[in-house]
Design a protein around this motif. Structure first.
Motif, PDB file in Angstrom:
ATOM      1  N   ALA A 297       0.852  -1.190   0.000  1.00 24.58           N
ATOM      2  CA  ALA A 297       0.000   0.000   0.000  1.00 24.58           C
ATOM      3  C   ALA A 297       0.888   1.241   0.000  1.00 24.58           C
ATOM      4  N   LYS A 298       0.569   2.205  -0.829  1.00 25.68           N
ATOM      5  CA  LYS A 298       1.389   3.396  -0.985  1.00 25.68           C
ATOM      6  C   LYS A 298       0.720   4.600  -0.328  1.00 25.68           C
ATOM      7  N   LEU A 299       1.516   5.397   0.369  1.00 24.70           N
ATOM      8  CA  LEU A 299       1.022   6.617   1.004  1.00 24.70           C
ATOM      9  C   LEU A 299       1.026   7.762  -0.001  1.00 24.70           C
ATOM     10  N   HIS A 300      -0.089   8.472  -0.077  1.00 27.18           N
ATOM     11  CA  HIS A 300      -0.210   9.640  -0.947  1.00 27.18           C
ATOM     12  C   HIS A 300      -0.670  10.830  -0.119  1.00 27.18           C
ATOM     13  N   THR A 301      -0.286  12.027  -0.542  1.00 24.86           N
ATOM     14  CA  THR A 301      -0.703  13.242   0.162  1.00 24.86           C
ATOM     15  C   THR A 301      -1.078  14.323  -0.844  1.00 24.86           C
ATOM     16  N   ILE A 302      -1.952  15.217  -0.396  1.00 26.33           N
ATOM     17  CA  ILE A 302      -2.253  16.433  -1.136  1.00 26.33           C
ATOM     18  C   ILE A 302      -2.403  17.564  -0.125  1.00 26.33           C
ATOM     19  N   LYS A 303      -2.200  18.782  -0.567  1.00 29.52           N
ATOM     20  CA  LYS A 303      -2.438  19.957   0.276  1.00 29.52           C
ATOM     21  C   LYS A 303      -3.840  20.467  -0.029  1.00 29.52           C
ATOM     22  N   LEU A 304      -4.628  20.692   1.019  1.00 30.08           N
ATOM     23  CA  LEU A 304      -5.996  21.141   0.833  1.00 30.08           C
ATOM     24  C   LEU A 304      -6.404  22.010   2.014  1.00 30.08           C
ATOM     25  N   GLY A 306      -4.993  24.345   3.554  1.00 32.02           N
ATOM     26  CA  GLY A 306      -3.957  24.582   4.545  1.00 32.02           C
ATOM     27  C   GLY A 306      -3.510  23.360   5.317  1.00 32.02           C
ATOM     28  N   PHE A 307      -4.063  22.190   5.011  1.00 36.04           N
ATOM     29  CA  PHE A 307      -3.696  20.953   5.703  1.00 36.04           C
ATOM     30  C   PHE A 307      -3.088  19.967   4.702  1.00 36.04           C
ATOM     31  N   THR A 308      -2.172  19.150   5.179  1.00 32.90           N
ATOM     32  CA  THR A 308      -1.688  18.019   4.393  1.00 32.90           C
ATOM     33  C   THR A 308      -2.616  16.843   4.641  1.00 32.90           C
ATOM     34  N   ARG A 309      -3.271  16.387   3.590  1.00 31.04           N
ATOM     35  CA  ARG A 309      -4.212  15.272   3.713  1.00 31.04           C
ATOM     36  C   ARG A 309      -3.577  14.005   3.149  1.00 31.04           C
ATOM     37  N   ARG A 310      -3.894  12.867   3.777  1.00 31.08           N
ATOM     38  CA  ARG A 310      -3.197  11.619   3.483  1.00 31.08           C
ATOM     39  C   ARG A 310      -4.182  10.508   3.135  1.00 31.08           C
ATOM     40  N   TRP A 311      -3.706   9.555   2.359  1.00 27.63           N
ATOM     41  CA  TRP A 311      -4.432   8.305   2.179  1.00 27.63           C
ATOM     42  C   TRP A 311      -3.455   7.212   1.749  1.00 27.63           C
ATOM     43  N   TYR A 312      -3.788   5.989   2.110  1.00 27.24           N
ATOM     44  CA  TYR A 312      -3.078   4.817   1.594  1.00 27.24           C
ATOM     45  C   TYR A 312      -3.870   4.255   0.422  1.00 27.24           C
ATOM     46  N   GLU A 313      -3.131   3.792  -0.559  1.00 24.55           N
ATOM     47  CA  GLU A 313      -3.739   3.289  -1.793  1.00 24.55           C
ATOM     48  C   GLU A 313      -3.175   1.902  -2.078  1.00 24.55           C
ATOM     49  N   TYR A 314      -4.071   0.926  -2.203  1.00 18.68           N
ATOM     50  CA  TYR A 314      -3.621  -0.426  -2.515  1.00 18.68           C
ATOM     51  C   TYR A 314      -4.108  -0.815  -3.899  1.00 18.68           C
ATOM     52  N   GLY A 356      -9.940  -7.919  -7.472  1.00 22.39           N
ATOM     53  CA  GLY A 356      -9.399  -7.123  -8.555  1.00 22.39           C
ATOM     54  C   GLY A 356      -9.869  -5.684  -8.611  1.00 22.39           C
ATOM     55  N   PHE A 357      -9.987  -5.022  -7.459  1.00 25.88           N
ATOM     56  CA  PHE A 357     -10.312  -3.600  -7.454  1.00 25.88           C
ATOM     57  C   PHE A 357      -9.237  -2.829  -6.681  1.00 25.88           C
ATOM     58  N   ILE A 358      -9.220  -1.525  -6.853  1.00 23.66           N
ATOM     59  CA  ILE A 358      -8.317  -0.656  -6.102  1.00 23.66           C
ATOM     60  C   ILE A 358      -9.056  -0.161  -4.866  1.00 23.66           C
ATOM     61  N   VAL A 359      -8.378  -0.155  -3.725  1.00 21.76           N
ATOM     62  CA  VAL A 359      -8.986   0.352  -2.494  1.00 21.76           C
ATOM     63  C   VAL A 359      -8.113   1.467  -1.932  1.00 21.76           C
ATOM     64  N   VAL A 360      -8.765   2.526  -1.475  1.00 18.14           N
ATOM     65  CA  VAL A 360      -8.058   3.648  -0.863  1.00 18.14           C
ATOM     66  C   VAL A 360      -8.555   3.830   0.562  1.00 18.14           C
ATOM     67  N   PHE A 361      -7.629   4.188   1.447  1.00 20.12           N
ATOM     68  CA  PHE A 361      -7.930   4.407   2.861  1.00 20.12           C
ATOM     69  C   PHE A 361      -7.581   5.855   3.210  1.00 20.12           C
ATOM     70  N   PRO A 362      -8.509   6.773   3.049  1.00 21.37           N
ATOM     71  CA  PRO A 362      -8.215   8.168   3.382  1.00 21.37           C
ATOM     72  C   PRO A 362      -8.206   8.391   4.895  1.00 21.37           C
ATOM     73  N   GLU A 363      -7.587   9.486   5.302  1.00 16.44           N
ATOM     74  CA  GLU A 363      -7.474   9.818   6.719  1.00 16.44           C
ATOM     75  C   GLU A 363      -8.273  11.080   7.009  1.00 16.44           C
ATOM     76  N   ALA A 364      -9.030  11.042   8.103  1.00 15.79           N
ATOM     77  CA  ALA A 364      -9.983  12.097   8.416  1.00 15.79           C
ATOM     78  C   ALA A 364      -9.299  13.389   8.856  1.00 15.79           C
ATOM     79  N   SER A 365     -10.106  14.432   8.988  1.00 17.19           N
ATOM     80  CA  SER A 365      -9.648  15.697   9.547  1.00 17.19           C
ATOM     81  C   SER A 365      -9.702  15.619  11.073  1.00 17.19           C
ATOM     82  N   VAL A 366      -9.608  16.755  11.753  1.00 12.96           N
ATOM     83  CA  VAL A 366      -9.413  16.758  13.205  1.00 12.96           C
ATOM     84  C   VAL A 366     -10.667  17.214  13.951  1.00 12.96           C
TER      85      VAL A 366
END
Length: 574
Positions: A297-304, A306-314, A356-366
């Protein structure tokens, strides 16, 4: 000398790290207190600089007649905690001595409960391990025997005493922790253990025999560089290992003379930390830790905003670089959880690999859970400095990012999640129905703290599979609950509204499969646009089989044409 600190009176005065929302707001050695066996007892928590929430916790019963400060300053424990990114919790023997009459085992088990209060830092019950050294070895053994279903692993370094096995017939009384994710029970269960002592004879052998019995170990002993005896679980397993894996070994190191080196403990920790204890139906289940990097699973991030948002992607091998469109599943953790932890909890990566599908695990805000409390408990659609955070925008941005790198079948995008993640799943269905072909919220379907009316319409229609435990404190109200499954009035109102706007038959079809009782609501074309499932003997939780059920028996049956038409098994559903 190592400074012992007190926690700040107002944790909400501390700013969060916008580049890493889970980063602990404080660091150092802190004094904490618990009530155990009618007494106030102290223990100490070390939080290494830069440590993040949800990392493993190690609760240590140190030797007698040594102060906590001396134990930490002269040992390797502080550097070990920093290197391995763990929360370190140290007991304090009363007047320098331990008692084996159940007093100190109750104290150690009470520390297990207290470190999950989320007042100053955030941990999870999934990855808490017990250790004991010298006189503390017997205490740790007793605590684990009395509450094996809570701990994820046990390591002791020292000789056993005859009193230890008094705990073989003693169980920690289950605790009702109220409306929290923490559920505490005291039941016998398999547990990974590693014991170091002089020889495996006498009381030591009796304790070893106890754990071999609990773990259903084979008699054949193996060995490695560090353990003279390794007993593996029996080869015969009559139950599916989807929810609980038969992984608890009994490891013994003979010839231990009292000198615990960092090298030896690192080997022990490498073994223990492979196990996680997750909530499930009936009792907590033991499963292997899925390291995201090792699993692929790969960690990905974006800026949104003012926060760095994260998700794992398998991305399973069959979908990596595929030119044929593949489905996408968004899988969301509960309050206080994390993307990494939900890979373990949900088991959805294995479903993705098989199906055979892609699954993403996003991480919530605070979210700030209590007045004066920490501001960075992860929660979907949270807020910071009284400003709401829109996580729907984040999830949709994440999906577009995934679609820019992979060939996604836009007709088959699904969402699921537990607790706060279940609320978010439903929010996605309401606010972005054109994106999702079907959703499966677990343990929650709406936020009970927000007094908002049910949606007047969901257009285009998004089918729901709603699964929850029959003892779920958030979903079930035995006194005032409604419908056949006694859901809380606000949830009942939401479900009844779905029946109305989807024009469903309000008398459900019913059936039972294993631990789940199903209630199936059909529309005029006899398409199940709403299914409710109650899980026997389960509180606020989810477990891997729910992931398989959600995908195989519900989500994958639905798809959506580009014009918004909902299909059920390839035919128009409405």
């Amino acid at each position: 000398m190592l400074e012992i600190k007190q926690f700040p009176a107002d944790m909400s005065a501390l700013d969060i790290d916008r580049t890493d929302l889970k980063r602990c707001l404080i660091s150092g050695l802190f004094e904490e207190k618990v009530e155990a066996a009618g007494q106030t007892r102290r223990f100490y928590t070390y939080i290494a600089p830069g440590l993040c929430s949800n990392q493993p916790c190690l609760v240590v019963a140190p030797p007698e007649d040594v102060s906590v400060q001396e134990f930490l300053e002269k040992g390797f424990w502080l550097s070990f905690a920093k290197k391995h990114q763990i929360f370190l919790h140290i007991l304090e023997p009363q007047n320098g001595k331990y008692r084996l009459d159940g007093t100190d085992s109750a104290y150690m088990n009470r520390v297990y409960v207290e470190i999950q209060s989320r007042r100053f830092y955030i941990t999870m019950q999934d990855n808490i391990y017990a250790a004991g050294i010298a006189g503390g070895a017997a205490v740790a053994q007793q605590a684990a025997m009395e509450m094996a279903s809570e701990w994820s692993g046990l390591a002791t370094f020292g000789e056993m005493a005859p009193e230890v096995l008094q705990s073989a017939n003693r169980l920690h009384t289950g605790e009702n922790t109220g409306k929290t994710e923490l559920i505490v029970s005291g039941t016998k269960a398999q547990l990974p253990v590693w014991m170091a002592w002089g020889m495996n004879t006498g009381d030591n052998a009796a304790v070893c025999g106890y754990w071999k019995g609990q773990n259903h170990s084979d008699d054949e002993a193996f060995s490695n560089q560090w353990a003279n005896e390794i007993y593996f679980p029996g080869r015969v397993c009559k139950k599916s290992q989807v929810n609980e894996e038969n992984i608890a070994q009994v490891r013994v190191s003979n010839g231990y003379t009292g000198n615990l080196s960092e090298e030896f403990f690192t080997a022990v920790w490498k073994y223990l930390s492979l196990a996680r204890r997750h909530r499930c139906f009936s009792q907590k289940a033991l499963r292997s830790y899925m390291d995201p990097d090792a699993y692929g699973a790969k960690l990905h991030t974006i800026k949104l905003d003012g926060f760095t948002r994260r998700w794992y992607e398998y991305v399973p091998e069959c979908a990596d670089g595929s030119t044929a469109p593949v489905p996408l599943v968004v899988c969301m953790h509960g309050r206080g959880g994390s993307a990494e932890s939900f890979i373990d909890l949900s088991g959805m990566t294995r479903v993705a690999q098989e199906r055979g599908f892609i699954v993403v695990f996003p991480e919530a805000s605070v979210h700030q859970q209590r007045p004066g409390g920490v501001r960075n408990i992860l929660l979907w659609n949270g807020a910071y400095l009284d400003k709401p955070i829109d996580d729907v925008s984040f999830v949709l941005r994440m999906i577009e990012d995934v679609k820019s790198r992979h060939t996604i079948d836009s007709s088959r995008i699904y969402a699921c999640g537990q607790s706060s993640g279940g609320m978010m799943t439903s929010e996605l269905a309401i606010r972005a129905p054109q994106v999702f072909a079907a959703v499966a919220p677990w343990s929650a379907i709406k936020n009970p703290d927000l007094d908002c009316p049910p949606p007047e319409k969901i257009d285009p229609v998004v089918p729901y599979l709603f699964l929850f435990g029959e003892n779920d404190w958030l979903c079930v109200d035995r006194k005032n609950g409604r419908l056949e499954y006694h859901v809380a009035p606000d949830i009942a109102a939401f479900l009844e509204n779905l029946m109305r706007i989807y024009q469903l038959n309000e008398t459900p079809l019913r059936y039972v499969c294993g631990e789940i009782s199903y209630y199936v609501y059909l529309n005029a074309k006899r398409v199940p646009l709403l299914i409710v499932g109650t899980v026997k003997d389960m509180s606020h939780a989810n477990y891997p089989r729910e992931s398989w059920i959600s995908y195989d028996e519900f989500l994958v049956k639905f798809s959506r044409r580009a014009d918004g038409t909902l299909l059920y098994m390839g035919e128009p559903a409405i």
